[in-house]
Enzyme design. Structure first.
Site, short mmCIF file in Angstrom:
data_model
loop_
_atom_site.label_atom_id
_atom_site.label_comp_id
_atom_site.label_asym_id
_atom_site.label_seq_id
_atom_site.Cartn_x
_atom_site.Cartn_y
_atom_site.Cartn_z
N VAL A 143 -3.87 2.78 0.13
CA VAL A 143 -4.29 1.82 -1.01
C VAL A 143 -3.24 1.20 -1.56
CG1 VAL A 143 -6.40 3.37 -1.24
CG2 VAL A 143 -4.55 3.76 -2.78
N THR A 153 0.91 -1.21 -0.05
CA THR A 153 -0.05 0.11 0.00
C THR A 153 0.72 1.26 -0.09
OG1 THR A 153 -0.19 0.15 2.18
CG2 THR A 153 -1.93 -1.20 1.17
N ASP A 154 0.13 2.20 -0.46
CA ASP A 154 0.84 3.60 -0.40
C ASP A 154 0.60 4.63 0.69
OD1 ASP A 154 -1.65 4.74 -0.97
OD2 ASP A 154 -1.18 5.08 -3.00
N GLN A 155 1.08 5.61 0.70
CA GLN A 155 0.47 6.54 1.76
C GLN A 155 -0.62 7.07 2.03
OE1 GLN A 155 2.86 10.46 1.57
NE2 GLN A 155 2.75 10.51 3.63
#
Length: 142
Positions: free
Chosen positions: A20, A15-17
């Site tokens: 998601v 996931t990203d910041q």
């Protein structure tokens, strides 16, 4: 048309910041789907590589519809969208755990000799693969 289905639990590292799944991870999951389809058809891509044949990506298309998040389970459906004896186009749909469509995509591949990247005919060199791909590919309506 034959479809391979593979489930993957979304890991935190994917996931990203924003929480998601980072967009590039879907490409990795597409490769997981391709491998599952090839295995389901009775073949092994690693064996092909041992023979000095690789299958690079020529083109990839991805359309993001709905986010997947850490803790969810992604379901990847993979099939052969088109095949002509040389080039293969795989189709993908990736779903959320609730069944919502998260991603659609296609990737185009051709088999080449590893030593010189010259294309080879799957139809001629691997008739069993060719026949399996012909039977499994999406049927075109006329």
């Amino acid at each position: 048309m034959e479809v391979a289905t593979k489930e993957i639990e979304v890991r935190y590292a994917e996931t990203d910041q924003m929480g998601v799944v980072y967009h590039a991870n879907y490409l990795v999951w597409m490769e997981v789907g391709r491998t599952a389809l090839i295995k389901q058809l009775g073949f092994n891509y690693a064996e092909l590589e041992k023979e000095g044949v690789i299958s690079p990506v020529l083109d990839i298309q991805v359309s993001y519809k709905k986010p997947l998040r850490y803790g969810e389970t992604a379901k990847i459906d993979t099939w052969i969208e088109a095949y002509d004896g040389l080039k293969v186009i795989y189709g993908y749909e990736i779903y959320t755990g609730e069944g919502g469509l998260a991603v659609t995509g296609q990737s185009t591949h051709v088999c080449v000799k590893k030593e010189n990247f010259r294309p080879i005919s799957i139809k001629r060199k691997y008739p069993d693969w060719h026949n399996a791909y012909e039977k499994a590919k999406k049927k075109v309506s006329v």
